[in-house]
Design a protein around this motif. Structure first.
Motif, PDB file in Angstrom:
ATOM      1  N   GLU A 229       5.121   3.893 -16.192  1.00  8.64           N
ATOM      2  CA  GLU A 229       5.129   2.611 -15.487  1.00  8.64           C
ATOM      3  C   GLU A 229       4.141   1.595 -16.062  1.00  8.64           C
ATOM      4  O   GLU A 229       4.202   0.421 -15.722  1.00  8.64           O
ATOM      5  CB  GLU A 229       4.870   2.819 -13.989  1.00  8.64           C
ATOM      6  N   SER A 230       3.260   2.032 -16.950  1.00  7.94           N
ATOM      7  CA  SER A 230       2.260   1.100 -17.497  1.00  7.94           C
ATOM      8  C   SER A 230       2.719   0.430 -18.795  1.00  7.94           C
ATOM      9  O   SER A 230       2.017  -0.411 -19.336  1.00  7.94           O
ATOM     10  CB  SER A 230       0.932   1.820 -17.717  1.00  7.94           C
TER      11      SER A 230
ATOM     12  N   ARG B 224       6.437  -3.480 -16.930  1.00  2.79           N
ATOM     13  CA  ARG B 224       6.906  -2.733 -15.753  1.00  2.79           C
ATOM     14  C   ARG B 224       6.046  -2.934 -14.519  1.00  2.79           C
ATOM     15  O   ARG B 224       6.554  -2.919 -13.406  1.00  2.79           O
ATOM     16  CB  ARG B 224       7.028  -1.256 -16.097  1.00  2.79           C
ATOM     17  N   GLN B 225       4.738  -3.114 -14.690  1.00  2.66           N
ATOM     18  CA  GLN B 225       3.866  -3.296 -13.529  1.00  2.66           C
ATOM     19  C   GLN B 225       4.251  -4.541 -12.732  1.00  2.66           C
ATOM     20  O   GLN B 225       4.170  -4.541 -11.514  1.00  2.66           O
ATOM     21  CB  GLN B 225       2.391  -3.368 -13.942  1.00  2.66           C
ATOM     22  N   SER B 226       4.707  -5.576 -13.409  1.00  2.00           N
ATOM     23  CA  SER B 226       5.104  -6.792 -12.678  1.00  2.00           C
ATOM     24  C   SER B 226       6.342  -6.521 -11.818  1.00  2.00           C
ATOM     25  O   SER B 226       6.456  -7.049 -10.715  1.00  2.00           O
ATOM     26  CB  SER B 226       5.346  -7.955 -13.630  1.00  2.00           C
TER      27      SER B 226
ATOM     28  N   LEU C  94       7.191  -3.432 -10.669  1.00  2.00           N
ATOM     29  CA  LEU C  94       6.774  -2.454  -9.657  1.00  2.00           C
ATOM     30  C   LEU C  94       5.996  -3.104  -8.524  1.00  2.00           C
ATOM     31  O   LEU C  94       6.130  -2.702  -7.371  1.00  2.00           O
ATOM     32  CB  LEU C  94       5.934  -1.350 -10.300  1.00  2.00           C
ATOM     33  N   SER C  95       5.217  -4.106  -8.835  1.00  2.00           N
ATOM     34  CA  SER C  95       4.408  -4.757  -7.803  1.00  2.00           C
ATOM     35  C   SER C  95       5.269  -5.433  -6.745  1.00  2.00           C
ATOM     36  O   SER C  95       4.819  -5.653  -5.622  1.00  2.00           O
ATOM     37  CB  SER C  95       3.454  -5.773  -8.429  1.00  2.00           C
TER      38      SER C  95
ATOM     39  N   ARG D 174       4.503   4.311  -2.614  1.00  2.00           N
ATOM     40  CA  ARG D 174       3.769   3.657  -3.698  1.00  2.00           C
ATOM     41  C   ARG D 174       2.541   4.501  -3.985  1.00  2.00           C
ATOM     42  O   ARG D 174       1.957   5.068  -3.077  1.00  2.00           O
ATOM     43  CB  ARG D 174       3.375   2.248  -3.289  1.00  2.00           C
TER      44      ARG D 174
ATOM     45  N   ARG E 140      -2.118   4.009  -8.062  1.00  2.00           N
ATOM     46  CA  ARG E 140      -2.204   3.375  -9.388  1.00  2.00           C
ATOM     47  C   ARG E 140      -1.111   2.335  -9.630  1.00  2.00           C
ATOM     48  O   ARG E 140      -0.915   1.888 -10.754  1.00  2.00           O
ATOM     49  CB  ARG E 140      -2.147   4.428 -10.478  1.00  2.00           C
ATOM     50  N   GLY E 141      -0.358   1.991  -8.589  1.00  2.00           N
ATOM     51  CA  GLY E 141       0.669   0.958  -8.732  1.00  2.00           C
ATOM     52  C   GLY E 141       2.028   1.491  -9.111  1.00  2.00           C
ATOM     53  O   GLY E 141       2.950   0.713  -9.350  1.00  2.00           O
ATOM     54  N   GLY E 142       2.181   2.799  -9.192  1.00  2.00           N
ATOM     55  CA  GLY E 142       3.476   3.387  -9.513  1.00  2.00           C
ATOM     56  C   GLY E 142       4.273   3.665  -8.248  1.00  2.00           C
ATOM     57  O   GLY E 142       3.901   3.232  -7.155  1.00  2.00           O
TER      58      GLY E 142
END
Length: 98
Positions: free
Chosen positions: A15-16, A20-22, A24-25, A86, A89-91
Motif C-alpha cells: 500500500e505504500s 496508493r496512500q492517497s 486508501l486515505s 483500517r 499504518r494507513g492500510g
C-alpha cells in the motif's frame, strides 16, 4: 454484506507504493473493493490486486495468499469484498464473502 461473516479476511500489502496512500486515505470501512487477477504481473504470476470502485490499485494480497487463492479466482469463482478495517499504518484489511 457488512453483517455477514466473511469467508476470508486479508491484509492488503504494497500500500505504500506509487500513489496508493492517497486512494486508501479515502476508503471507509464497509466500502466495496474488488479482486483483480494479474497473471502477467512481472513480479508474481499469481498476483491478486485489490482495487477500488474506480479500478485504482490499493495494494495486493500477500504472495503466500495469492499462491493458493489465485487458482480459485482463475476458475471463475466470484467474491464480494469490502474494507473490514483500517490499520494504524494507513492500510486496510478486507473481508471476502462467498
Amino acid at each position: 454484506p457488512t453483517n455477514r461473516i466473511p469467508r476470508f479476511t486479508f491484509r492488503v500489502v504494497g500500500e505504500s507504493y506509487e500513489n496508493r496512500q492517497s486512494y486508501l486515505s479515502k476508503m471507509s470501512v464497509g466500502e466495496e473493493v474488488y479482486l483483480n487477477r494479474e497473471p502477467h504481473n512481472p513480479y508474481d504470476s499469481n498476483a491478486v490486486a485489490v482495487v477500488n470502485q474506480r479500478n485504482r490499485v490499493l495494494g495486493y494480497l500477500k504472495r503466500e495468499v495469492s499462491l493458493w487463492f489465485a487458482p480459485i479466482l482463475d476458475k471463475g469463482r466470484k467474491f464480494q469484498c469490502e474494507v473490514k478495517q483500517r490499520t494504524s499504518r494507513g492500510g486496510i484489511i478486507i473481508a471476502v464473502f462467498d
